[in-house]
Scaffold this active site. Structure first.
Site, short mmCIF file in Angstrom:
data_model
loop_
_atom_site.label_atom_id
_atom_site.label_comp_id
_atom_site.label_asym_id
_atom_site.label_seq_id
_atom_site.Cartn_x
_atom_site.Cartn_y
_atom_site.Cartn_z
N PHE A 62 2.65 6.20 4.44
CA PHE A 62 2.40 7.50 5.07
C PHE A 62 3.58 7.78 6.00
O PHE A 62 3.70 7.19 7.06
CB PHE A 62 1.07 7.47 5.82
CG PHE A 62 -0.10 7.44 4.89
CD1 PHE A 62 -0.55 6.24 4.38
CD2 PHE A 62 -0.70 8.60 4.47
CE1 PHE A 62 -1.60 6.20 3.49
CE2 PHE A 62 -1.75 8.58 3.58
CZ PHE A 62 -2.21 7.37 3.09
N THR A 74 0.85 -1.19 0.00
CA THR A 74 0.00 0.00 0.00
C THR A 74 0.89 1.24 0.00
O THR A 74 2.11 1.14 0.16
CB THR A 74 -0.92 0.04 1.23
OG1 THR A 74 -0.11 0.08 2.42
CG2 THR A 74 -1.82 -1.19 1.28
N GLU A 75 0.27 2.38 -0.14
CA GLU A 75 1.05 3.61 -0.09
C GLU A 75 1.58 3.84 1.31
O GLU A 75 1.00 3.38 2.30
CB GLU A 75 0.21 4.80 -0.55
CG GLU A 75 -1.02 5.06 0.26
CD GLU A 75 -1.82 6.21 -0.30
OE1 GLU A 75 -3.06 6.15 -0.24
OE2 GLU A 75 -1.23 7.17 -0.81
N ASP A 94 -6.76 0.61 7.43
CA ASP A 94 -7.13 -0.54 8.27
C ASP A 94 -8.61 -0.89 8.12
O ASP A 94 -9.42 -0.68 9.01
CB ASP A 94 -6.82 -0.25 9.74
CG ASP A 94 -6.67 -1.54 10.54
OD1 ASP A 94 -6.11 -1.49 11.64
OD2 ASP A 94 -7.12 -2.60 10.07
#
Length: 557
Positions: free
Chosen positions: A111, A108-109, A175
């Site tokens: 952060f 996923t990206e 999530d």
């Protein structure tokens, strides 16, 4: 050629910090852990194609298979991440199952600033303008979820599950493991984090507005730096206060009347509570945005069918591939002997069984998970080049090869004719892995004496004994030639009787004993040589077959 050289050049980790590379050689995983939960570890990764850092989420398969709840959460998260595309929902790139390391991986990206809770605790002096901007982005993401048909309820909105890139204030909801698709007017199950759960959640009768209540608690946490109901010592106390309509003590610490009014709007009873779309119209809020990316075509995680077996299996499926279609195991017919390979992986004995059936190629790998269960992976490449994998635990006490095979055939939607075939694979593997394993199906005709280390000695001793008997007979004929009298049974019997009446001298007895010892030595030497010749022949045969098979399998990998 140039492209293949480039690809092979990056297979090896470029530096000591790199621990893993994905099957497409696009993503690399670093040592650095950026998050850790009960069942999932998040590492920092890098996308070498787009040149950006990513989050590499990793879950151990064995942990999942022993916890159906965690497995269901993973399936839910992957399914929703793949289907959702919005600027305020965490971006999904790819997912796959690593058979070798027995992990599920989700890219996923990343952060860089972590969760909103971490970021807010680190930066305590933030203007309300920034908080309003974050709030609007969260609501925009919730509006998107709730506008799906049917609506999606996140059910665990809190600052820990909202992520931020601090360099430009970008906020996204993540999530989604507890999220649910609301196919009825009201959802029923009780799930979430007690401090953020709406009263109707405890009553098991709620809709998407439960997320708005949780969002209000997020706002409260952002402005007070405290978890709601931190004055309570356990979930029971929280439930008592929430069900009684008592607001968290931290609400009294909010000094700004506009902020207080906005939070209270979110905490109203469900019948009076505003939707995300309506709250976005409030003058209190602001706006922001971002772009997306497209996933790579890696093997897909597949949802299992309902049932007890589905709760302890994990499946993946890859698209048809022309190279897979040409794969050959160098096996000539359906009724061939399976290839059995034994290896030792960090002290753990691993068995692999390979066999072909009507253009389909089956590879079953297994190793002991604990004293009561075996971790198995079945890989099937069909005649069209499609690859399917299924990971599952085989429990020695309650499972049989036939029952598990039937479940697998149903999950993979194979024909019933494959039930016996897969059951044979399972029992052949277990015979080679577990001492004294009692098979469920007949496999004696499939087990070769020299195919694996675990059964090698027992089978080899049997084969050697037969070979030894043959050699012994041959040696007796060669080294103990019969006299003319011995050729005639009557004469031989008379001669033996006469010899029995004669007292033999000590020298003659010693001579006979030495002859017997010499003959036994010769027999033993030939027996050992026969065993060695048989072993070398089998090793050479297996090595040749494996070399051809591995060459084809590498193309699939």
């Amino acid at each position: 050629m140039e492209g293949s050289e480039d690809a092979s050049a990056i297979v090896e980790p470029p530096d000591p910090e790199v621990l893993e590379i994905d099957p497409t050689c696009r993503y690399i995983r670093y040592k650095e852990v950026i998050g850790k939960g009960a069942s999932k570890t998040v590492f920092k990764g890098f996308d070498e194609v787009d040149g950006i850092e990513v989050a590499w989420n990793q879950v151990r398969i064995d942990d999942l298979l022993q916890s159906p709840d965690c497995l269901e959460r993973l399936y839910s998260e992957v399914r929703l991440l793949k289907s959702l595309k919005h600027k305020n929902i965490i971006r999904f790139y790819n997912s796959w199952i690593d058979d070798k390391n027995k992990t599920v991986n989700i890219i996923t990206e990343l952060f860089t600033s972590g969760s909103l809770r971490q970021y807010r605790k680190k930066h305590r002096k933030v203007n309300m303008k920034a908080v309003k901007c974050w709030a609007r982005q969260i609501l925009t993401g919730l509006k998107y979820l709730h506008s799906q048909d049917p609506p999606i309820i996140h059910r665990d909105i809190k600052c820990d599950n909202i992520f931020i890139n601090g360099n430009h204030g970008e906020v996204k909801i993540g999530d989604l493991g507890l999220a649910t698709v609301m196919e009825q007017a009201n959802a029923k199950s009780v799930i979430g984090t007690p401090e953020f759960m709406a009263p109707e959640l405890y009553d098991e009768n709620y809709n998407e507005l439960a997320d708005i209540y949780s969002f209000g608690m997020c706002m409260l946490e952002m402005v007070t730096f405290e978890y709601p109901y931190c004055e309570c010592r356990n979930s029971a106390q929280i439930y008592k206060k929430v069900s009684s309509g008592i607001k968290p003590a931290s609400l009294s610490k909010v000094k700004d009347p506009e902020v207080m009014k906005f939070i209270e709007k979110c905490l109203l009873p469900a019948s009076e509570r505003l939707s995300a779309e309506e709250l976005l119209l409030d003058s209190f809020l602001n706006v922001n945005g971002l772009v997306m990316n497209n996933p790579l075509p890696l093997p897909d995680i597949v949802m299992p069918k309902e049932g007890s077996f589905g709760e302890r299996c994990l499946m993946s499926e890859g698209p048809p591939n022309a190279r897979n279609r040409t794969m050959s195991m160098n096996l000539d017919e359906d009724n061939n002997l399976p290839i059995v390979i034994s290896s030792n992986n960090s002290g753990t004995n691993c068995i692999e069984v390979r066999r072909a059936k009507r253009g389909n190629f089956f590879v079953l790998k297994g190793e002991e998970n604990d004293e009561n269960s075996v971790s198995l992976i079945l890989r099937i490449v069909d005649e069209n080049g499609r690859v399917r994998n299924i990971h599952f635990l085989f429990f020695q006490e309650g499972d049989t090869a036939s029952n598990v095979s039937s479940e697998m055939v149903e999950q993979l939607e194979l024909t019933d004719k494959n039930v016996k075939f897969i059951a044979e694979l399972i029992d052949v593997l277990l015979v080679n892995l577990i001492p004294n394993w009692k098979t469920d199906v007949a496999v004696d005709h499939l087990i070769h004496p020299q195919q694996n280390q675990s059964s090698k000695d027992n089978h080899q001793n049997g084969a050697s004994s037969q070979a030894g008997e043959s050699i012994s007979h041959s040696l007796s004929s060669d080294y103990c030639p019969r006299s003319d009298d011995e050729a005639n049974p009557t004469v031989a019997a008379t001669t033996e009787d006469q010899e029995a009446e004669k007292p033999g001298s000590l020298e003659e007895e010693e001579e006979d004993e030495r002859l017997k010892e010499e003959l036994e030595k010769i027999e033993e030497r030939f027996r050992e040589e026969m065993k060695e010749i048989t072993r070398k022949r089998e090793e050479a045969t297996m090595e040749t077959k494996n070399r051809f098979f591995e060459k084809k399998m590498q193309q699939v990998e």
